[in-house]
Motif scaffolding. Sequence first.
Motif, PDB file in Angstrom:
ATOM      1  N   ASP A   1       5.434  -7.033   3.386  1.00 27.31           N
ATOM      2  CA  ASP A   1       6.543  -7.272   2.455  1.00 27.31           C
ATOM      3  C   ASP A   1       7.003  -8.726   2.549  1.00 27.31           C
TER       4      ASP A   1
ATOM      5  N   LYS B   1       5.649 -12.112  -1.034  1.00 26.33           N
ATOM      6  CA  LYS B   1       6.714 -12.027  -2.029  1.00 26.33           C
ATOM      7  C   LYS B   1       6.139 -12.265  -3.431  1.00 26.33           C
TER       8      LYS B   1
ATOM      9  N   LYS C   1       6.899  -2.225   0.180  1.00 32.48           N
ATOM     10  CA  LYS C   1       8.277  -1.764  -0.027  1.00 32.48           C
ATOM     11  C   LYS C   1       8.322  -0.257  -0.265  1.00 32.48           C
TER      12      LYS C   1
ATOM     13  N   GLU D   1       3.599  -6.753  -2.021  1.00 33.29           N
ATOM     14  CA  GLU D   1       5.000  -6.620  -1.619  1.00 33.29           C
ATOM     15  C   GLU D   1       5.539  -5.259  -2.079  1.00 33.29           C
TER      16      GLU D   1
ATOM     17  N   SER E   1       6.676  -4.049   6.869  1.00 32.63           N
ATOM     18  CA  SER E   1       7.636  -5.151   6.728  1.00 32.63           C
ATOM     19  C   SER E   1       6.940  -6.507   6.785  1.00 32.63           C
TER      20      SER E   1
ATOM     21  N   ARG F   1      15.908   0.856  -1.868  1.00 27.40           N
ATOM     22  CA  ARG F   1      14.560   0.268  -1.938  1.00 27.40           C
ATOM     23  C   ARG F   1      13.817   0.742  -3.176  1.00 27.40           C
TER      24      ARG F   1
END
Length: 612
Positions: free
Chosen positions: A410, A414, A423, A419, A407, A442
Amino acid sequence: MKIVKYIAALALLCSTLVATAQTTDEQLAVQYFQNGEFDKAAMYYEKLYSRNPTRTYYEYYIKCLVELDRIKDAEKVIKKQLKRDPANLTYYVDMGMMYKSIGEETKSKQQFDRALKELRSNQRQVINLANAFIKVSEHDYALETYLKGQKLIKHYPFNFEIASIYGLKGDVEHMVNEYLELLNNNEAYLQSVQNSLSRTIDFENDEARVDILKTQLLRRIQRQPQKDIYAEMLIWLFTQRKDFNSAFIQTRALDKRNKGMGERVVALARLCTSNKNYSVAIKCYEYVVGIGAEGYYYTQSKIELLNTIQQKITSSNYSTEDLTKLQTNYQSTLDELGKSTATVSLMRDYAHLKAFYLHNTNDAIQLLEETINLPGIDRKTQAKAKLELGDILVVQGEIWDASLYFSQVDKDFKHDILEHEAKFRNARISYYTGDFELAQSRLDILKASTSKLIANDAMDLSLLITDNLGLDTTRAPMLTFSRADLLTFQNKLEEATLALDSIIRDYPGHALTDEILYQKYKIYYKQRNFTKAAEYLERIVEQHGKDILGDDALFNLALLNETQLNNPEKAKELYKQFLMEHGGSFYEAEARKRFRTLRGDKLEKEEPEDFH
């Protein structure tokens, strides 16, 4: 004022009427020409040409006149064009082709020769005339045009154009000579020459043309040993042929002669690694390391050498002794180079070896935590270490700690590929823990990832969930399967096998059957039991070949036979079957490349080599 407006309106109306009339005439001319009514087409093209003497109207008018055998009229039109534009020698070509079309070969030759005679020291004129000859397939005259242009215009040698004509004529010897002569005069054309040769020579299959290029390069190297450009071209030829060992020998010799400290050799090593030719890549890195610790590429080559050896070992039937020897090399290299931002990739690769092959997750986690906390570490490099650490925490069973690291990446990256990688890992955690709806949401985002690999993995996992989640009144089989998948990732292979067997026992004929077979293939592969792994792939191909995992199973079965079971003939047949049955598959390009290699298109095979 009203009169002025009236005149303007009248002029506009007239011009509109003229344009409309011309459009109508052109449509009729085209229609009559296509229908073979050349007398009517000639009438309209004559009107169009007299109104607006463009090249298109001129050419079609001449064609109509020739078809109608009105040769004298055609001569007059061409001579009129020459009078208007005497520097445009392409009209002589038109006249020559007109005579040729009626069998007047002598008159045709006279016109072509006249064009050459009138040629002046004008680069555009030379190119236009040569192009006119090429357009009518008069390649010998096109060649003469460029050769004369070479004499007339000293600042532009026309080597590219001459080489192209020789290529059209099938004269490879002279074509190659022109390209190499161009490099002799200006080495800046190296990339352009290589691109042109790539379009002309099939390096994998055309032995004769490759031999011509190789012979000419070797002659020039002998005559002009001080010219590195020819040695570079020979290295390039070897890499096009996938003959990386010969490329290494030449690159090493060039590097030694120029005291290059290994720059070219490192570049070749990376190319070898990307082509999975680990043996030659290892030789390259060992050479650079052998230059000495004072060398600019020493540290980098030491690190990449170990990474390459690790790739070679883990992609083949390795032994415990291989892994132990590699671990010793990693540790001694880390002791020598130290832990710093310069050795982050070494630390990360070493942690991966410890966790996934030596099953020492505690040491791996400690090493990665040190990596992440190094002073001055680059943010992206740190993020990659966090992703690796997260994977290892999943192996150790610390799922939520792993998710925290994913996380963080992630959030921090961005609109970056990192990312997407983070994810996907979090989506996989949701899947492992039975939260299939969250996993699906997701994965839906990742299907459009710019990374083909991530998008493909996301699509596969998404299909697994959607195809099997809503088919029964109970979620139990899917929950058991996802738990078995996690156990496989954690190397708890016996527990994973028991979980999979329980689905087959409790839910016979369930839609997950092909997925269970595929998971068992993965388990046996991890255990190095390749024969048993192949049996499960064969069952999928036979019983579920048209289902989602059909292409995965067939490709991996071919790969197993090629790389682990020492059965290249069977592998070749399986790749051929794959290409016939699974066009458009994610694996198509790799399958095609491996099939061609097994068929004998590749010159070199990797040599067995000790790891040290």
